[in-house]
Every structure is written in structure tokens, then in C-alpha cells.
Design a protein around this motif. Structure first.
Motif, PDB file in Angstrom:
ATOM      1  N   VAL A   7      40.352  32.040  34.977  1.00 32.48           N
ATOM      2  CA  VAL A   7      40.694  32.273  36.375  1.00 32.48           C
ATOM      3  C   VAL A   7      39.660  31.570  37.246  1.00 32.48           C
ATOM      4  O   VAL A   7      38.460  31.795  37.101  1.00 32.48           O
ATOM      5  N   ASP A   8      40.133  30.723  38.146  1.00 29.48           N
ATOM      6  CA  ASP A   8      39.262  30.069  39.119  1.00 29.48           C
ATOM      7  C   ASP A   8      39.164  30.988  40.331  1.00 29.48           C
ATOM      8  O   ASP A   8      40.072  31.045  41.163  1.00 29.48           O
ATOM      9  N   GLY A  13      43.743  34.186  45.183  1.00 24.66           N
ATOM     10  CA  GLY A  13      43.961  34.869  46.452  1.00 24.66           C
ATOM     11  C   GLY A  13      44.084  36.372  46.310  1.00 24.66           C
ATOM     12  O   GLY A  13      44.266  37.086  47.289  1.00 24.66           O
ATOM     13  N   GLY A  14      44.015  36.887  45.075  1.00 24.58           N
ATOM     14  CA  GLY A  14      44.074  38.321  44.852  1.00 24.58           C
ATOM     15  C   GLY A  14      45.461  38.926  45.018  1.00 24.58           C
ATOM     16  O   GLY A  14      45.580  40.115  45.313  1.00 24.58           O
ATOM     17  N   ALA A  15      46.505  38.136  44.810  1.00 29.08           N
ATOM     18  CA  ALA A  15      47.870  38.643  44.961  1.00 29.08           C
ATOM     19  C   ALA A  15      48.195  39.729  43.931  1.00 29.08           C
ATOM     20  O   ALA A  15      48.995  40.612  44.195  1.00 29.08           O
ATOM     21  N   GLY A  16      47.592  39.662  42.767  1.00 28.46           N
ATOM     22  CA  GLY A  16      47.794  40.683  41.744  1.00 28.46           C
ATOM     23  C   GLY A  16      49.019  40.481  40.879  1.00 28.46           C
ATOM     24  O   GLY A  16      49.329  41.321  40.036  1.00 28.46           O
ATOM     25  N   GLU A  35      40.804  38.876  36.970  1.00 24.74           N
ATOM     26  CA  GLU A  35      39.874  38.701  35.852  1.00 24.74           C
ATOM     27  C   GLU A  35      40.686  38.716  34.568  1.00 24.74           C
ATOM     28  O   GLU A  35      41.548  39.584  34.390  1.00 24.74           O
ATOM     29  N   ALA A  36      40.420  37.774  33.678  1.00 26.69           N
ATOM     30  CA  ALA A  36      41.035  37.777  32.361  1.00 26.69           C
ATOM     31  C   ALA A  36      40.276  38.780  31.497  1.00 26.69           C
ATOM     32  O   ALA A  36      39.048  38.836  31.514  1.00 26.69           O
ATOM     33  N   LEU A  37      41.001  39.585  30.722  1.00 25.59           N
ATOM     34  CA  LEU A  37      40.377  40.642  29.929  1.00 25.59           C
ATOM     35  C   LEU A  37      40.057  40.232  28.504  1.00 25.59           C
ATOM     36  O   LEU A  37      39.215  40.838  27.869  1.00 25.59           O
ATOM     37  N   THR A  59      48.648  30.750  43.705  1.00 31.35           N
ATOM     38  CA  THR A  59      47.585  29.833  44.115  1.00 31.35           C
ATOM     39  C   THR A  59      47.170  28.878  43.000  1.00 31.35           C
ATOM     40  O   THR A  59      46.236  28.104  43.189  1.00 31.35           O
ATOM     41  N   GLU A  60      47.840  28.962  41.846  1.00 28.57           N
ATOM     42  CA  GLU A  60      47.522  28.137  40.673  1.00 28.57           C
ATOM     43  C   GLU A  60      46.066  28.300  40.252  1.00 28.57           C
ATOM     44  O   GLU A  60      45.400  27.346  39.861  1.00 28.57           O
TER      45      GLU A  60
END
Length: 83
Positions: A7-8, A13-16, A35-37, A59-60
Motif C-alpha cells: 500500500v502506497d 485516500g482511506g476509502a476503505g 494497511e496490508a495484514l 486511488t490505485e
């Protein structure tokens, strides 16, 4: 090489959407960003789900690294799936 999600946070943008689509792999952190888990994906089901998330991120900001052109774990560290 095992495919992995990155994840960059500068682009997120935190869209979820990622956390909603694939809660086994993503969450929104305290900063409101994805965040990738897991550090690596091994099952074909996980890889397919990850490709779907990559393709849907508004947001790619999410990249799936380590896939070859056939969608298998490969040595190409810079491959982005779904784009």
C-alpha cells in the motif's frame, strides 16, 4: 517469490474499499489509511482476491508485487496486477 501486497500511503485516500472487500488482508490503520495484514500470498484464492482489490482501489494505491504475466508467483518484483 511469493506475491505480496503493498500500500502506497502517500496515495491512499482511506476509502476503505480494500478492507471491505478483503478484510482478511486489509484494515484501516489509526491514521485512516489502508494497511496490508499479510506479508505474502500463497493460495490462488488469496491472489485472486488481491487482484480484485488492486483493480478496485479508487486511488490505485495498492500494488501486487511478484506476479508474472500468467498471474503466478514470479521473479518480476515490479508487476502490478489489475492495471
Amino acid at each position: 517469490m511469493t506475491p505480496r501486497l503493498v500500500v502506497d500511503k502517500k496515495v491512499c485516500g482511506g476509502a476503505g474499499l480494500c478492507a471491505a472487500m478483503y478484510p482478511e488482508q486489509f484494515r484501516l490503520g489509526d491514521d485512516g489509511l489502508a494497511e496490508a495484514l499479510k506479508s505474502g500470498l500463497t493460495s490462488p484464492e488469496d491472489i485472486e482476491a488481491a487482484e480484485d482489490v488492486v483493480g478496485c482501489c479508487p486511488t490505485e494505491a495498492i500494488t501486487l508485487l511478484g506476479l508474472d504475466e500468467d498471474g503466478n508467483g514470479g521473479e518480476d518484483e515490479g508487476t502490478a496486477a489489475g492495471r
